[in-house]
Design an enzyme around this catalytic site. Structure first.
Site, PDB file in Angstrom:
ATOM      1  N   ASN A 110       0.333   5.756  -0.283  1.00 23.98           N
ATOM      2  CA  ASN A 110      -0.632   6.887  -0.362  1.00 23.98           C
ATOM      3  C   ASN A 110       0.234   8.040   0.107  1.00 23.98           C
ATOM      4  OD1 ASN A 110      -2.569   8.468   2.006  1.00 23.98           O
ATOM      5  ND2 ASN A 110      -3.251   8.423  -0.062  1.00 23.98           N
ATOM      6  N   THR A 111      -0.071   9.011  -0.869  1.00 25.48           N
ATOM      7  CA  THR A 111       0.493  10.388  -0.541  1.00 25.48           C
ATOM      8  C   THR A 111      -0.635  11.279  -0.756  1.00 25.48           C
ATOM      9  OG1 THR A 111       1.588  10.535  -2.614  1.00 25.48           O
ATOM     10  CG2 THR A 111       2.952  10.067  -0.744  1.00 25.48           C
ATOM     11  N   GLY A 165     -20.031  10.166   2.491  1.00 18.02           N
ATOM     12  CA  GLY A 165     -20.552  10.405   0.932  1.00 18.02           C
ATOM     13  C   GLY A 165     -19.393  10.354   0.115  1.00 18.02           C
ATOM     14  N   HIS A 201       1.000  -1.178  -0.077  1.00 14.68           N
ATOM     15  CA  HIS A 201       0.121   0.048   0.115  1.00 14.68           C
ATOM     16  C   HIS A 201       0.958   1.177  -0.042  1.00 14.68           C
ATOM     17  CE1 HIS A 201      -1.731   3.119   3.049  1.00 14.68           C
ATOM     18  NE2 HIS A 201      -2.480   3.318   1.836  1.00 14.68           N
TER      19      HIS A 201
END
Lengths: 276, 276
Positions: free
Chosen positions: A114-115, A259, A112
């Site tokens: 993510n930045t 949402g 995994h």
């Protein structure tokens, strides 16, 4: 900076897709990423950003998602209070890239990365990368993954790696199992050193370190023979991955409950998981 | 009443196991429930109760868990505030039975049933049962399942079924997907009509209705031919089941985050699930 960050995330996405598709090609597969654009609905009917989901199902990558998103607008009043710099003015901008790879061969760890860059009346970078072995962790893989991230960190601040490694260990932990999600990596958030160019450069370095080391680990392991028992263990480990993401991951919980785009958020879930 | 409720839950567990094992036998399988006893650790080293996990992996039941538990002690001060009757005195007793069945044949809906009795300075019953079709819901199955629960409700109060059906629809809903978990059923909590014998009798009736109707639905569908596409759809629906249980189910979230028995709590998760 917002525009430059968004462009960087998209460029890193492109490089990762090329790198991962090249691995498929080496395995004799013609698998390619499929991309799907989504728009974020705005409360007032105006623009609110969106993103692109990229997913590939191949021979080496059982399922890999590489998503970018750029969203903006105003936080809900109650939520704004909990976000740095949004208490008085709830306007925000957030851009990022998120990668989760679930591999066909149980000898290849899942990974995994993510930045992200967030802007309110303040602005900061965050992200990280971590490795999740499916079988007994291979010391060489763990060491090389950590070494790549440490090298990226050390170019900026010798304190980064130990701090962000510990943060990762604390974050990716399943208290109800009393076990770590995997072999760790780094995790950082709210990074605002006062030198935004330097923080952006560090964020880029994390992405590049992942782009460099993860394909190396994949190539080492992707052709290894495995047993049915290895496959069952892999599916069981993926169950833990699901548990972490749905029970504890702040981004997942927040995104789904406010949402966000469910398909993009849940791209992190494995193609198949088992609870024995 | 506590002792009688605990004995009832155990007796219902035994009846369900016998009924489910009989279905396996009809399918030519010798699958049986395996039972595993667990003790709840007490902060002071004393008694705090525990439970029995029952699980069967068979030919008809790909995985079915039937758990009973009886736990007692004192709620943590912060948590006690949110529990009726525990604000001033955190002592509690809780007993219950929980059933989740994940079936091999995609034509057979999954099902869940749970009933419980909680005692603080107040006391009440709670529970419910709901059906989760894996393919397009079969109107006959949905109608019969609801009719059985309605009949149980109507013997006690004509207002129960409409109220508890709606409660179920609201509770078993995945907002991030904008979809119901399944075909519904009933859900009730905090039931304290003032007549505890009557409330206990109603709780028993819900369990008996489930014991009566679910095996009928299983027998109708368990030998139907299905395709690989049906199986994939089933695994996808099970992914939604995992999402609900880990993201929204209050019992799961509470249990895992407060040191409950993870194996017992997560017995509800399917043997295999897919995110396409």
């Amino acid at each position: 900076m917002k525009e430059r960050a968004a462009v960087w995330f998209e460029g890193l996405r492109d490089r990762l897709c090329v790198a991962f598709e090249a691995i498929e090609a080496e395995a004799g597969s013609s698998a390619r990423f499929e991309r799907k654009t989504w728009k974020r609905p705005a409360d007032d009917g105006g623009e609110a950003g969106g993103g692109v989901i990229g997913v590939m199902r191949g021979k080496v990558f059982e399922k890999v998602g590489v998503n970018v998103s750029t969203v903006y607008g105003r936080f809900a009043p109650e939520f704004a209070k909990s976000i740095p710099g949004a208490g008085d003015d709830p306007a925000f901008w957030a851009g990022g890239i998120s990668v989760v790879a679930h591999m066909a061969n149980p000898h290849v760890p899942a990974a995994h990365m993510n930045t992200r860059h967030i802007v309110t009346t303040k602005s900061w970078f965050g992200g990280g990368a971590d490795l999740t072995p499916m079988l007994a962790p291979v010391p060489e893989d763990t060491a090389d993954f950590h070494a790549a991230l440490k090298a990226a960190c050390d170019r900026f601040d010798a304190a980064y790696y130990p701090r962000f490694k510990q943060w990762c260990d604390e974050y990716f932990f399943l208290p109800h199992r009393g076990e770590a999600r995997g072999a760790g990596g780094i995790f950082f958030d709210g990074l605002d050193s006062g030198d935004k160019e330097r923080d952006f450069a560090f964020t880029q370095a994390v992405g590049m370190a992942f782009l460099d080391i993860y394909p190396q680990i994949i190539r080492r392991r992707m052709a290894m023979a495995f047993t049915e028992a290895d496959r069952l263990m892999q599916l069981e480990r993926r169950g833990r991955y699901v548990e972490f993401n749905l029970l504890y991951d702040r981004g997942t919980q927040f995104g789904l409950k406010t949402g966000g785009n469910a398909e993009a958020i849940l791209m992190s879930l494995p193609p198949l998981a088992r609870w024995g």
